[in-house]
Design a protein around this motif. Structure first.
Motif, PDB file in Angstrom:
ATOM      1  N   VAL A 242       0.850  -1.193   0.000  1.00  0.00           N
ATOM      2  CA  VAL A 242       0.000   0.000   0.000  1.00  0.00           C
ATOM      3  C   VAL A 242       0.887   1.246   0.000  1.00  0.00           C
ATOM      4  N   ASP A 243       2.017   1.170   0.715  1.00  0.00           N
ATOM      5  CA  ASP A 243       2.948   2.306   0.688  1.00  0.00           C
ATOM      6  C   ASP A 243       3.457   2.556  -0.730  1.00  0.00           C
ATOM      7  N   LEU A 244       3.730   1.482  -1.479  1.00  0.00           N
ATOM      8  CA  LEU A 244       4.147   1.652  -2.870  1.00  0.00           C
ATOM      9  C   LEU A 244       3.044   2.310  -3.694  1.00  0.00           C
ATOM     10  N   GLN A 245       1.791   1.945  -3.394  1.00  0.00           N
ATOM     11  CA  GLN A 245       0.676   2.544  -4.119  1.00  0.00           C
ATOM     12  C   GLN A 245       0.550   4.038  -3.798  1.00  0.00           C
ATOM     13  N   ILE A 246       0.789   4.396  -2.542  1.00  0.00           N
ATOM     14  CA  ILE A 246       0.768   5.818  -2.179  1.00  0.00           C
ATOM     15  C   ILE A 246       1.847   6.556  -2.948  1.00  0.00           C
ATOM     16  N   ARG A 247       3.002   5.917  -3.051  1.00  0.00           N
ATOM     17  CA  ARG A 247       4.088   6.531  -3.817  1.00  0.00           C
ATOM     18  C   ARG A 247       3.640   6.817  -5.247  1.00  0.00           C
ATOM     19  N   ARG A 248       2.940   5.856  -5.866  1.00  0.00           N
ATOM     20  CA  ARG A 248       2.458   6.069  -7.230  1.00  0.00           C
ATOM     21  C   ARG A 248       1.524   7.268  -7.301  1.00  0.00           C
ATOM     22  N   PHE A 249       0.689   7.428  -6.286  1.00  0.00           N
ATOM     23  CA  PHE A 249      -0.214   8.580  -6.260  1.00  0.00           C
ATOM     24  C   PHE A 249       0.573   9.883  -6.126  1.00  0.00           C
ATOM     25  N   VAL A 250       1.621   9.834  -5.325  1.00  0.00           N
ATOM     26  CA  VAL A 250       2.471  11.025  -5.165  1.00  0.00           C
ATOM     27  C   VAL A 250       3.120  11.380  -6.500  1.00  0.00           C
ATOM     28  N   GLU A 251       3.490  10.367  -7.272  1.00  0.00           N
ATOM     29  CA  GLU A 251       4.117  10.603  -8.571  1.00  0.00           C
ATOM     30  C   GLU A 251       3.134  11.166  -9.594  1.00  0.00           C
ATOM     31  N   GLY A 252       1.852  11.147  -9.271  1.00  0.00           N
ATOM     32  CA  GLY A 252       0.859  11.698 -10.179  1.00  0.00           C
ATOM     33  C   GLY A 252       0.028  10.667 -10.896  1.00  0.00           C
ATOM     34  N   SER A 253       0.244   9.383 -10.614  1.00  0.00           N
ATOM     35  CA  SER A 253      -0.540   8.333 -11.268  1.00  0.00           C
ATOM     36  C   SER A 253      -1.803   8.051 -10.457  1.00  0.00           C
ATOM     37  N   ALA A 254      -2.928   7.912 -11.142  1.00  0.00           N
ATOM     38  CA  ALA A 254      -4.192   7.588 -10.466  1.00  0.00           C
ATOM     39  C   ALA A 254      -4.551   6.122 -10.633  1.00  0.00           C
ATOM     40  N   LYS A 255      -3.635   5.328 -11.175  1.00  0.00           N
ATOM     41  CA  LYS A 255      -3.928   3.929 -11.474  1.00  0.00           C
ATOM     42  C   LYS A 255      -3.713   3.052 -10.242  1.00  0.00           C
ATOM     43  N   VAL A 256      -4.577   2.070 -10.098  1.00  0.00           N
ATOM     44  CA  VAL A 256      -4.470   1.088  -9.019  1.00  0.00           C
ATOM     45  C   VAL A 256      -4.533  -0.293  -9.642  1.00  0.00           C
ATOM     46  N   ALA A 257      -3.679  -1.192  -9.198  1.00  0.00           N
ATOM     47  CA  ALA A 257      -3.671  -2.558  -9.721  1.00  0.00           C
ATOM     48  C   ALA A 257      -4.918  -3.308  -9.269  1.00  0.00           C
ATOM     49  N   ASP A 258      -5.587  -3.972 -10.210  1.00  0.00           N
ATOM     50  CA  ASP A 258      -6.738  -4.795  -9.844  1.00  0.00           C
ATOM     51  C   ASP A 258      -6.342  -5.869  -8.843  1.00  0.00           C
ATOM     52  N   ARG A 259      -5.137  -6.399  -8.987  1.00  0.00           N
ATOM     53  CA  ARG A 259      -4.679  -7.429  -8.046  1.00  0.00           C
ATOM     54  C   ARG A 259      -4.644  -6.876  -6.626  1.00  0.00           C
ATOM     55  N   MET A 260      -4.166  -5.640  -6.477  1.00  0.00           N
ATOM     56  CA  MET A 260      -4.126  -5.049  -5.141  1.00  0.00           C
ATOM     57  C   MET A 260      -5.540  -4.806  -4.624  1.00  0.00           C
ATOM     58  N   ARG A 261      -6.441  -4.364  -5.486  1.00  0.00           N
ATOM     59  CA  ARG A 261      -7.837  -4.193  -5.069  1.00  0.00           C
ATOM     60  C   ARG A 261      -8.379  -5.510  -4.518  1.00  0.00           C
ATOM     61  N   ARG A 262      -8.108  -6.586  -5.235  1.00  0.00           N
ATOM     62  CA  ARG A 262      -8.624  -7.894  -4.815  1.00  0.00           C
ATOM     63  C   ARG A 262      -8.005  -8.335  -3.487  1.00  0.00           C
ATOM     64  N   GLU A 263      -6.704  -8.097  -3.319  1.00  0.00           N
ATOM     65  CA  GLU A 263      -6.040  -8.504  -2.077  1.00  0.00           C
ATOM     66  C   GLU A 263      -6.589  -7.722  -0.887  1.00  0.00           C
ATOM     67  N   VAL A 264      -6.775  -6.413  -1.059  1.00  0.00           N
ATOM     68  CA  VAL A 264      -7.343  -5.608   0.020  1.00  0.00           C
ATOM     69  C   VAL A 264      -8.735  -6.124   0.380  1.00  0.00           C
ATOM     70  N   LEU A 265      -9.561  -6.363  -0.629  1.00  0.00           N
ATOM     71  CA  LEU A 265     -10.924  -6.822  -0.381  1.00  0.00           C
ATOM     72  C   LEU A 265     -10.957  -8.225   0.215  1.00  0.00           C
ATOM     73  N   TYR A 266      -9.959  -9.057  -0.119  1.00  0.00           N
ATOM     74  CA  TYR A 266      -9.918 -10.409   0.463  1.00  0.00           C
ATOM     75  C   TYR A 266      -9.766 -10.334   1.987  1.00  0.00           C
ATOM     76  N   TYR A 267      -8.833  -9.498   2.435  1.00  0.00           N
ATOM     77  CA  TYR A 267      -8.617  -9.418   3.876  1.00  0.00           C
ATOM     78  C   TYR A 267      -9.777  -8.709   4.582  1.00  0.00           C
ATOM     79  N   VAL A 268     -10.450  -7.799   3.885  1.00  0.00           N
ATOM     80  CA  VAL A 268     -11.669  -7.223   4.451  1.00  0.00           C
ATOM     81  C   VAL A 268     -12.751  -8.303   4.526  1.00  0.00           C
ATOM     82  N   ALA A 269     -12.788  -9.171   3.521  1.00  0.00           N
ATOM     83  CA  ALA A 269     -13.803 -10.238   3.485  1.00  0.00           C
ATOM     84  C   ALA A 269     -13.644 -11.205   4.651  1.00  0.00           C
TER      85      ALA A 269
END
Length: 813
Positions: A242-269
């Protein structure tokens, strides 16, 4: 209340090709059996691969992404069999055979209306991955929730101008990193800090898809804070990414990996519903319905399923025969007795005692039937008993503890032909009502299908010979009867479709009506679709409307809704970057001395490498790293090796490169990254010292008491910690070495073996080696471990142990 219903899945495409898939898998299993009997028969293996590849292709076509991951693994297993010696190849055959049978069962359940829960396949998926050396299979490979739901719109008190957004995000990242470091050190307050940082990021999102991602991350962190989900290695690793994803946002990218979305939702599930945000995300994405219970995962459905399928088919026959018997057709009784006797035998093979008692009672009560017509009360009670048996078979994997008292009450009702009291009465009364509805529905559906068959026969004759118009007028009677039945059942869409069909038939009945082949095909397709729809209604399938809605839309001229993919993903960005690489390389080859071109190529390869980490593509990460290394040494001369490396990465046509972050943003990021890495290493070194001291103390206890289970468990836990923390800070090689030591201790504990001299020597070698490596890291900041002596010690212990068993399958880690 959190719903446990899985997301809807369009069964239309799958239902059309399921027969083909089932046939291909069956042929594949047959060929695999032949190969197992003769492991040197390459032709049999080739046939098995061809059939299973055919099934995999059909599955990919219908959009079952999670099942595609499973079939990919099946095909990898078949490929590796070519190189295995006969004994290992035969064991691999058993593994693939079971996996194919489990897949057939899963698809059959799906077509029959079961919720799509691909994690049911995880036990076989995990065993296949372990067989080819994957240490920890990821449940998220088979976890594909619907990613389209969006976070609720809540007014935020924060307003950040676009100019100030980069510095604001850098601040939030620093806050997140401080929380992450504290949490990894064991300070639970750190998770709260991480949650606050993520909340700050969510508050400034203007794109709904990105805001939804950070909303889900916030739910994950709420689960961690409130102890709803265990903070194991998987969760820690995800929080690091998630820290790497924040870094991407800081760089100006709004893209999120679907794999990361799924992993986050798995642990919420898998989190307990410990807070409002966890509950809201679980509800929005319908996550609980995607997690199978432990009973479902452990059930041996591969052995039981053939018996369940046969019992289900026999019960369907029994219900039809009972309906005929109660309608006065006494000649159905002998066949009904024979059928229920077979049901009794099948339920005995299934091994569910209550179900067996119910089947035996249903069979025995036929001998006690009074002569003459069957009373309405008995007809209903017996139909209810058949429905209870059917329900128990359909829900075998999730059998309720209420089934035994329900069966007791049902048998009592069969004996008295009247409702009985007790705790099970309400459910059985409901089943009796459903039985009455099913009986009525079966009668009505049979009449509708008979009328539809007559309509299709008359129309077929007209299609072949347009002079046979006279008979078309008779179809109005059939249509009217069907219309009344549809109206009674409340099937408005089917009624509308039939009305449109009858209007078309009325036009054809006119002597001078023009007949177009395309219109005839639509009429035939519509009536056929109605037949399938009525069958689905009778079976009470939840997806039945999709059988006629496209036909109705086509007749009404309603255009199909276009698919809108709102969110831009890292996976899409990777594809674009791959296609951009050849053009960038060509520019570099034309002007090798142009620093800006070299920097652009380096930036694209670096972005690919970082994105590969986000989407979990280790091969792409390695290839990009290798290309960067070749670029670093590429002068103005030969670039052939670099060209080969990029050719291995690139796919598709050229695309414009992504914009680079600003110099100020890069400076902030590099400063943050260096400080963050140093702090993580410091955590590892401190933790390693404590762990190794604990290992040394436990080793001394084991020398005095070799069967001290607590001491051996402490040693195992110590190397488990070194494995996880090593991987977390990027010391992958040290993490893998620790994992090798941990595995040996897992075997010792599992087999309840004492610590032999070889085990004590292994522990001593391991803790001595790690102390040397930790000291080198502390002094030099890097280390290249030589584990030769340690691996020799591991081999000596392995030689004392029996052949390993497969570990138990778990979908939650």
């Amino acid at each position: 209340m959190v719903t446990d219903t899985a997301p809807e899945f369009d069964l239309g495409p799958l239902s059309w090709v399921q027969g083909e898939i089932d046939h291909a898998l069956s042929r594949g299993v047959e060929a695999l059996t032949a190969f197992k009997a003769s492991p040197r028969d390459a032709t049999a293996l080739k046939h098995a691969r061809a059939h299973i590849h055919q099934a995999a292709g059909a599955i990919q076509m219908v959009g079952l992404d999670a099942v595609t991951a499973y079939t990919d693994e099946l095909e990898r297993q078949l490929t590796r069999m070519e190189e295995l010696p006969p004994p290992e190849a035969q064991a691999a055959c058993d593994l693939v055979d079971r996996a194919c049978r489990k897949l057939k069962i899963f698809l059959d359940e799906l077509v029959s209306g079961a919720n799509p829960v691909p994690l049911k396949l995880f036990p076989e998926y995990e065993l296949m991955q372990q067989a080819r050396g994957v240490r920890a299979a990821a449940p998220t490979d088979l976890f594909y929730p619907d990613l389209s739901p969006r976070a609720p719109k809540i007014a935020s008190g924060k307003t950040v101008t676009p100019k100030k957004l980069p510095s604001y995000l850098v601040k939030q990242r620093r806050l997140y990193q401080r929380g992450l470091l504290a949490w990894l050190r064991g300070d639970e307050e750190g998770a709260r800090v991480m949650r606050d940082a993520v909340q700050g990021i969510e508050d400034v999102q203007t794109h709904s898809a990105q805001r939804s991602f950070w909303w889900a991350v916030g739910a994950l962190l709420e689960g961690i804070v409130e102890k709803g989900v265990e903070s194991g290695f998987g969760v820690k690793q995800l929080c690091g990414r998630v820290d790497l994803q924040i870094r991407r946002f800081v760089e100006g990218s709004a893209k999120v990996a679907d794999r990361m979305r799924r992993e986050v939702l798995y642990y919420v599930a898998i989190s307990a519903p410990v807070g409002p945000q966890v509950q809201a995300v679980q509800r929005a994405y319908r996550l609980p319905g995607l997690i199978p219970t432990a009973d479902v995962l452990s059930a041996d459905v591969v052995r039981v399923q053939p018996h369940l399928r046969e019992a289900r088919d026999l019960l369907a026959t029994a219900k039809d025969l009972w309906l005929k018997l109660t309608g006065g057709r006494v000649e159905s009784l002998p066949k009904l007795k024979q059928t229920l006797s077979a049901v009794r035998d099948k339920t005995a093979a299934i091994g569910e005692p209550s179900l067996s008692r119910l089947a035996a009672a249903l069979a025995d009560r036929l001998d006690k039937l009074p002569s003459g017509p069957v009373s309405e009360a008995l007809a209903m009670e017996y139909a209810t008993g058949l429905l209870l048996a059917e329900s128990a078979i359909e829900n075998y994997a999730t059998a309720s503890t209420e089934l035994p008292p329900q069966v007791d009450a049902m048998i009592a009702r069969l004996d008295t032909s009247r409702p009985a009291g007790g705790a099970a009465a309400p459910l059985l009364d409901e089943m009796a009502r459903r039985a009455q509805e099913r009986l009525l529905l079966a009668q009505v559906a049979r009449e509708i299908q008979a009328n539809l068959r007559h309509m299709e026969q008359v129309l077929d004759a007209f299609f072949r010979d347009h002079d046979k118009r006279a008979d078309l007028a008779t179809l109005a009677h059939d249509s009217k009867q069907i219309m009344g039945a549809l109206k009674m059942l409340g099937l408005a869409h089917a009624e509308q479709l039939l009305t449109l069909c009858q209007q078309q038939i009325d036009q054809y009945a006119q002597p001078d009506a023009r007949v177009a082949d395309e219109d005839l095909e639509l009429l035939a397709e519509s009536l056929s679709g109605l037949g399938f729809y009525i069958e689905a209604v009778e079976q009470q399938r939840p997806d039945r409307d999709r059988l006629i809605e496209p036909l109705l839309a086509k007749r009404l001229g309603v255009p199909a809704k276009p698919h809108v993919d709102e969110h831009d993903t890292v996976e899409a960005a990777v594809k674009d970057l791959k296609t951009a690489l050849p053009a960038t390389l060509a520019a570099f080859q034309r002007s090798p001395g142009d620093a800006s071109v070299r920097e652009r190529l380096e930036a694209e390869l670096t972005t690919l490498k970082n994105d590969a980490e986000l989407i979990g593509d280790a091969t792409l990460q390695t290839d990009s790293d290798a290309a960067l290394e070749l670029l670093a040494h590429a002068g103005t001369g030969d670039t052939a090796a670099l060209q080969d490396a990029i050719a291995a990465i690139a796919e598709g046509r050229a695309a414009a490169p992504a914009p680079s972050p600003s110099e100020e943003t890069m400076r902030l990021l590099e400063t943050d990254a260096a400080q963050f890495d140093a702090e993580l290493l410091d955590i590892y070194l401190t933790e390693a010292d404590e762990v190794l001291d604990s290992v040394a103390s436990s080793a001394a206890r084991l020398k005095a008491q070799p069967d001290d289970r607590d001491a051996l468990t402490t040693v195992r836990r110590g190397f488990h910690t070194l494995k996880g923390s090593g991987r977390m800070v990027g010391l992958t090689e040290l993490g893998e070495i620790a994992f090798a030591v941990e595995k040996v201790h897992n075997r010792l504990l599992e087999d309840e073996r004492p610590a032999s001299a070889a085990v004590l020597a292994l522990i001593d070698t391991a803790q001595t080696s790690f102390r040397v490596w930790v000291d080198t890291l502390r002094r030099k900041g890097r280390v290249t471990p030589d584990a030769t002596a340690l691996r020799t010690a591991i081999e000596k212990v392995d030689a004392e142990l029996p052949a390993p068993r497969y570990p138990s399958s778990r979908a939650r880690r």
